[in-house]
Scaffold this active site. Structure first.
Site, PDB file in Angstrom:
ATOM      1  N   HIS A  12     -30.336 -20.948   8.719  1.00  0.00           N
ATOM      2  CA  HIS A  12     -31.469 -20.196   9.136  1.00  0.00           C
ATOM      3  C   HIS A  12     -31.488 -18.884   8.722  1.00  0.00           C
ATOM      4  O   HIS A  12     -32.083 -17.779   9.333  1.00  0.00           O
ATOM      5  CB  HIS A  12     -31.548 -20.408  10.802  1.00  0.00           C
ATOM      6  CG  HIS A  12     -31.697 -22.078  10.896  1.00  0.00           C
ATOM      7  ND1 HIS A  12     -32.949 -22.504  10.819  1.00  0.00           N
ATOM      8  CD2 HIS A  12     -30.813 -22.729  11.435  1.00  0.00           C
ATOM      9  CE1 HIS A  12     -32.841 -23.872  11.213  1.00  0.00           C
ATOM     10  NE2 HIS A  12     -31.663 -24.106  11.671  1.00  0.00           N
TER      11      HIS A  12
ATOM     12  N   CYS B  15      -7.293   7.065  25.945  1.00  0.00           N
ATOM     13  CA  CYS B  15      -6.225   8.163  26.183  1.00  0.00           C
ATOM     14  C   CYS B  15      -4.974   7.494  26.964  1.00  0.00           C
ATOM     15  O   CYS B  15      -5.328   6.607  27.730  1.00  0.00           O
ATOM     16  CB  CYS B  15      -6.543   9.499  27.096  1.00  0.00           C
ATOM     17  SG  CYS B  15      -8.148  10.143  26.007  1.00  0.00           S
TER      18      CYS B  15
ATOM     19  N   GLU C 115     -10.838  -6.578  12.988  1.00  0.00           N
ATOM     20  CA  GLU C 115     -10.429  -5.445  13.791  1.00  0.00           C
ATOM     21  C   GLU C 115      -9.053  -4.851  13.098  1.00  0.00           C
ATOM     22  O   GLU C 115      -8.618  -4.018  13.050  1.00  0.00           O
ATOM     23  CB  GLU C 115     -10.046  -5.765  15.367  1.00  0.00           C
ATOM     24  CG  GLU C 115      -9.185  -6.994  15.436  1.00  0.00           C
ATOM     25  CD  GLU C 115      -8.846  -6.893  17.231  1.00  0.00           C
ATOM     26  OE1 GLU C 115      -8.830  -7.957  17.877  1.00  0.00           O
ATOM     27  OE2 GLU C 115      -9.188  -5.898  18.001  1.00  0.00           O
TER      28      GLU C 115
ATOM     29  N   LYS D 174     -10.586 -11.209  15.099  1.00  0.00           N
ATOM     30  CA  LYS D 174      -9.246 -10.763  14.661  1.00  0.00           C
ATOM     31  C   LYS D 174      -9.123 -10.433  13.277  1.00  0.00           C
ATOM     32  O   LYS D 174      -8.495  -9.348  13.184  1.00  0.00           O
ATOM     33  CB  LYS D 174      -8.509 -12.136  14.949  1.00  0.00           C
ATOM     34  CG  LYS D 174      -7.172 -12.014  15.360  1.00  0.00           C
ATOM     35  CD  LYS D 174      -6.906 -11.947  16.732  1.00  0.00           C
ATOM     36  CE  LYS D 174      -7.484 -10.875  17.641  1.00  0.00           C
ATOM     37  NZ  LYS D 174      -7.557 -10.997  18.913  1.00  0.00           N
TER      38      LYS D 174
ATOM     39  N   GLU E 223     -13.699 -15.902  17.729  1.00  0.00           N
ATOM     40  CA  GLU E 223     -12.317 -15.123  17.898  1.00  0.00           C
ATOM     41  C   GLU E 223     -11.708 -14.943  16.434  1.00  0.00           C
ATOM     42  O   GLU E 223     -10.966 -13.560  16.369  1.00  0.00           O
ATOM     43  CB  GLU E 223     -11.503 -15.983  18.791  1.00  0.00           C
ATOM     44  CG  GLU E 223     -10.080 -15.453  18.981  1.00  0.00           C
ATOM     45  CD  GLU E 223     -10.147 -13.924  19.423  1.00  0.00           C
ATOM     46  OE1 GLU E 223     -11.205 -13.550  20.042  1.00  0.00           O
ATOM     47  OE2 GLU E 223      -9.029 -13.436  19.633  1.00  0.00           O
TER      48      GLU E 223
ATOM     49  N   TRP F 115      -7.583   9.994  22.529  1.00  0.00           N
ATOM     50  CA  TRP F 115      -8.427   9.254  21.625  1.00  0.00           C
ATOM     51  C   TRP F 115      -9.748   9.875  21.940  1.00  0.00           C
ATOM     52  O   TRP F 115     -10.424   9.858  22.895  1.00  0.00           O
ATOM     53  CB  TRP F 115      -8.543   7.649  22.379  1.00  0.00           C
ATOM     54  CG  TRP F 115      -9.368   6.886  21.411  1.00  0.00           C
ATOM     55  CD1 TRP F 115      -8.650   6.312  20.106  1.00  0.00           C
ATOM     56  CD2 TRP F 115     -10.463   6.498  21.440  1.00  0.00           C
ATOM     57  NE1 TRP F 115      -9.806   5.380  19.673  1.00  0.00           N
ATOM     58  CE2 TRP F 115     -10.764   5.447  20.621  1.00  0.00           C
ATOM     59  CE3 TRP F 115     -11.633   6.602  22.325  1.00  0.00           C
ATOM     60  CZ2 TRP F 115     -12.036   4.637  20.221  1.00  0.00           C
ATOM     61  CZ3 TRP F 115     -12.677   5.804  22.533  1.00  0.00           C
ATOM     62  CH2 TRP F 115     -12.976   4.900  21.305  1.00  0.00           C
TER      63      TRP F 115
ATOM     64  N   ARG G  28      -2.579   2.468  23.090  1.00  0.00           N
ATOM     65  CA  ARG G  28      -3.943   2.699  23.643  1.00  0.00           C
ATOM     66  C   ARG G  28      -4.478   3.380  22.273  1.00  0.00           C
ATOM     67  O   ARG G  28      -5.774   3.339  22.774  1.00  0.00           O
ATOM     68  CB  ARG G  28      -3.842   3.558  24.722  1.00  0.00           C
ATOM     69  CG  ARG G  28      -3.031   2.900  26.052  1.00  0.00           C
ATOM     70  CD  ARG G  28      -2.605   3.638  27.349  1.00  0.00           C
ATOM     71  NE  ARG G  28      -3.984   3.846  27.645  1.00  0.00           N
ATOM     72  CZ  ARG G  28      -4.499   3.418  28.820  1.00  0.00           C
ATOM     73  NH1 ARG G  28      -3.991   2.203  29.283  1.00  0.00           N
ATOM     74  NH2 ARG G  28      -5.676   3.825  29.543  1.00  0.00           N
TER      75      ARG G  28
ATOM     76  N   LYS H 190      -6.617  -0.269  23.173  1.00  0.00           N
ATOM     77  CA  LYS H 190      -6.152  -1.350  23.726  1.00  0.00           C
ATOM     78  C   LYS H 190      -7.044  -1.490  24.974  1.00  0.00           C
ATOM     79  O   LYS H 190      -7.533  -2.935  25.222  1.00  0.00           O
ATOM     80  CB  LYS H 190      -4.642  -1.306  24.091  1.00  0.00           C
ATOM     81  CG  LYS H 190      -4.107  -2.576  24.930  1.00  0.00           C
ATOM     82  CD  LYS H 190      -4.262  -3.807  23.967  1.00  0.00           C
ATOM     83  CE  LYS H 190      -3.550  -4.995  24.612  1.00  0.00           C
ATOM     84  NZ  LYS H 190      -3.860  -6.121  23.846  1.00  0.00           N
TER      85      LYS H 190
ATOM     86  N   ASN I  51      -7.920  11.088  31.141  1.00  0.00           N
ATOM     87  CA  ASN I  51      -8.311   9.932  30.626  1.00  0.00           C
ATOM     88  C   ASN I  51      -9.587   9.714  31.429  1.00  0.00           C
ATOM     89  O   ASN I  51      -9.559   9.500  32.617  1.00  0.00           O
ATOM     90  CB  ASN I  51      -7.048   8.755  30.734  1.00  0.00           C
ATOM     91  CG  ASN I  51      -7.692   7.595  30.251  1.00  0.00           C
ATOM     92  OD1 ASN I  51      -8.420   7.396  29.534  1.00  0.00           O
ATOM     93  ND2 ASN I  51      -7.000   6.540  30.884  1.00  0.00           N
ATOM     94  N   GLY I  52     -10.453   9.360  30.638  1.00  0.00           N
ATOM     95  CA  GLY I  52     -11.827   8.909  30.967  1.00  0.00           C
ATOM     96  C   GLY I  52     -12.863   9.888  30.652  1.00  0.00           C
ATOM     97  O   GLY I  52     -12.565  10.478  29.498  1.00  0.00           O
TER      98      GLY I  52
HETATM   99  C1  AGP Z   1      -9.254  -7.888  21.041  1.00  0.00           C
HETATM  100  O1  AGP Z   1      -8.174  -8.489  20.132  1.00  0.00           O
HETATM  101  C2  AGP Z   1      -9.469  -6.818  21.332  1.00  0.00           C
HETATM  102  N1  AGP Z   1      -8.741  -5.930  21.268  1.00  0.00           N
HETATM  103  C3  AGP Z   1     -10.965  -6.538  22.253  1.00  0.00           C
HETATM  104  O2  AGP Z   1     -11.795  -7.210  21.984  1.00  0.00           O
HETATM  105  C4  AGP Z   1     -10.545  -6.966  23.870  1.00  0.00           C
HETATM  106  O3  AGP Z   1     -10.266  -8.428  24.145  1.00  0.00           O
HETATM  107  C5  AGP Z   1     -11.589  -6.442  24.841  1.00  0.00           C
HETATM  108  O4  AGP Z   1     -11.647  -5.069  24.755  1.00  0.00           O
HETATM  109  C6  AGP Z   1     -11.388  -6.795  26.258  1.00  0.00           C
HETATM  110  O5  AGP Z   1     -10.213  -6.274  26.898  1.00  0.00           O
HETATM  111  P1  AGP Z   1      -9.885  -6.876  28.192  1.00  0.00           P
HETATM  112  O6  AGP Z   1      -9.338  -8.214  27.842  1.00  0.00           O
HETATM  113  O7  AGP Z   1      -8.667  -5.990  28.442  1.00  0.00           O
HETATM  114  O8  AGP Z   1     -10.926  -6.630  29.091  1.00  0.00           O
END
Ligand code: AGP
Length: 611
Positions: free
Chosen positions: A507, A2, A491, A488, A484, A76, A27, A606, A102-103
């Protein structure tokens, strides 16, 4: 997660709040709402399911809501489906106390039962309505907003950035936070609060970072901070150096594309800041050579891409500094009972500095008396403040949910840390040290070269955009890039993908390879390339459609590859910085071609400030 925004001052509040909420859209959210103290003393609330645009239209950009003081929220969903009813702000029955949050209030269920026993009724499924009514309960008991929030903090478990309007205190906002971010800003004649700096940067650069369990009282005259005993506390503000434009799209189609292209500059800024007279100058981190010589091992922890940076760094630090390195997923590490001797250095990597699991992992190791170093992008964030030392990356604000430039800034920072540790421990000679620093200085230029090749990546993306499964394989640092690349792609394109250590495929996982499955091999480590090529050929024999990403001088490639992407040669320790760019572009173009919301992919946020 949020986002919250609040404003009180001499201007109409609603347009400022909506503008700020717009800056927090990254976010992730599913509904939004706003509450403003109106001219007749009433508190007006407007909420809407869906995009902020819906709320914006409903309120005519906020113009329909008069009043100089208000709070807003993008939600959210955690407790209860996304709906107008569950959207914030929430209020008490009399609509005299209105809050955004938020939380997560973890003990909201017993608190709700307690309130029900005292005659309260509930209209939503949210923990925030419980929080609001708990504040109402204590306000009715004490007749004082500060005392009500202190009591709230004593009884609520979990994380919160809670901003509250009390009808009896028109023109003021009261807020409290614990483990959820909240910044406060001020200018002459106004005070602001928000989940993140970009929301209010247009109006002020003077920012206070609120600490856990601090209460802040905002009025036209500014911001006053209190502890839970109601005592006023003095706080220093930080002047933010980057400007509001840095957090704007500036003509790019998406923030992600803009941020991908900012990587050479970000890496250059980080290197220029931390390399002085040809040496990695990390004096800001307060890690003396004597200390670095005395540690037995390094533990790196983080989540998602930040964890992936740790995987790259593990190979480099072990190779250059000859010290054992472990990389731990923060959400697992926090619940382990790790064997720690106190002679470890724990590095917590986090762009936002607010990721709940990374913060908990940090706190956990601190309890064991272990020294912690935070590698963080967001100034004044919780992880930065709680770690023993902070290594700030110079990535500037990253808006797209999919991290790109922060990942690159973290990588290059970890290279510098590896050099620093290697030098302190005498594991590297001067000639090699100098070679590596000059290789580092050449990286931004080589990153630009990789970006120039983007149309080939775009073309290949259009050829494979409808595939159901994609595998990324590599060995060593190429494996780290694979994980990575896969994240990418997943997501933002929503294509199923796996990253595999190339030698591990046979394996079990190779049974998933079918006619046409795309297998992307990463070949930047010359000594390992032939091995990975053999693994690629094995997948071809089972019908795979293969592509490779290879350094210029890697000659051994599998025959019948459908696409070959090249990156410039560099010292192999640093090749992840180049390889990842092609993979970011690959994921980006597929996402665009599939018509996805690139910067705000479904189900993601985010900053993951809840478990
Ligand atoms: C990466 O593209 C993601 N959005 C996610 O994995 C992100 O790196 C992860 O949530 C960690 O976030 P931070 O670096 O703000 O701790």
């Amino acid at each position: 997660m949020c986002g919250i925004v609040g404003y009180t001052g001499g201007r109409q509040a609603a347009p400022i709040i909506l503008d700020g909420l717009g800056k927090l859209e990254y976010r992730g959210y599913d509904s939004a709402g706003i509450a403003v103290s109106g001219a007749r003393g009433q508190i007006d609330i407007v909420k809407a399911k869906g995009k902020l645009k819906v709320l914006d239209t409903l309120t005519e950009g906020g113009k329909r809501l008069d009043g100089l003081c208000g709070i807003g929220h993008t939600r959210w969903a955690t407790h209860g489906e996304p709906s107008e009813n569950n959207a914030h702000p929430h209020c008490n029955t009399e609509k005299t106390i209105v809050a955004v949050h938020n939380g997560i209030i973890e003990n909201y269920s017993p608190l709700k039962e307690k309130l029900v026993r005292r005659g309260y009724t509930f209209y939503s499924d949210t923990d925030t309505e419980v929080a609001t009514k708990l504040v109402d309960y204590y306000y009715k008991k004490h007749g004082d907003p500060l005392k009500a929030l202190s009591e709230f903090a004593l009884h609520a478990r979990g994380s919160y950035a809670l901003a509250v309007l009390f009808k009896d205190y028109a023109g003021e906002i009261f807020a409290i936070r614990k483990d959820s971010p909240m910044v406060v800003g001020y200018t002459d004649g106004g005070a602001y609060l928000a989940s993140d700096v970009p929301a209010i940067l247009k109006y002020t650069r003077n920012i206070y970072y609120t600490d856990n369990q601090e209460i802040v009282r905002l009025s036209q005259d500014g911001a006053v901070f209190y502890n839970l005993d109601g005592e006023q506390i003095e706080k220093e503000y930080t002047v933010i150096s980057w400007n509001a434009e840095a957090a704007e799209k500036g003509g790019w189609e998406h923030f992600m594309l803009k941020e991908i292209h900012e990587q050479p500059e970000v890496v250059s800024n980080t290197l220029n800041y931390y390399i002085q007279d040809g040496r990695a100058d990390l004096s800001e981190l307060n890690l003396s050579d004597e200390y670095l010589r005395g540690i037995d091992s390094i533990i790196i922890t983080g989540c998602g891409s930040a964890y992936h940076v740790g995987v790259v760094a593990q190979y480099i630090i072990e190779d250059l500094a000859r010290i054992p390195v472990r990389v731990e997923i923060a959400s697992e590490f926090r619940y382990r009972n790790p064997v720690l001797t106190g002679r470890e250095l724990v590095v917590v990597i986090s762009q936002s500095g607010e990721t709940a699991d990374s913060l908990a992992a940090l706190r956990g190791v601190k309890e064991h008396g272990v020294k912690t170093l935070a590698l963080v992008n967001v100034l004044g964030s919780s992880i930065a403040r709680e770690a023993d030392s902070v290594f700030y990356t110079k990535a500037g604000p990253e808006i797209s949910v999919a991290t790109t430039k922060a990942y690159s800034a973290q990588l290059v920072s970890m290279y510098l840390l590896a050099l620093k540790i290697a030098e302190a421990r005498g594991a590297i000679d001067g000639v090699y040290y100098n070679k590596l620093t000059s290789e580092l200085s050449a990286l931004p230029g080589k990153m630009k070269e990789v970006l120039e090749n983007k149309s080939a990546v775009q073309k290949f993306a259009s050829e494979i955009m409808d595939r159901g499964d994609v595998f990324f394989i590599g060995r060593g640092i190429d494996y780290a890039v694979s994980i990575e690349s896969s994240l990418k792609l997943k997501e933002i394109s929503y294509i199923h993908s796996e990253a595999y250590a190339a030698g591990e495929l046979k394996h079990g996982t190779i049974s998933l390879i079918e006619e046409g499955t795309l297998v992307f091999g990463i070949l930047t480590q010359k000594a390992l390339a032939e091995k990975t090529v053999s693994n690629l050929v094995e997948t071809q024999s089972r019908g795979a459609y293969t592509a490779v990403l290879a350094s210029e001088s890697v000659q051994c490639l599998p025959k019948d590859c459908k696409a070959v992407f090249r990156i410039p040669d560099c010292d192999e320790h640093f090749s992840a910085s180049l390889a990842v760019i092609t993979m970011q572009l690959f994921a980006y173009y597929i996402s665009v071609l599939r018509g996805n919301d690139v910067d705000k992919p479904r189900n993601l946020a985010k900053s993951v400030t809840v478990e």
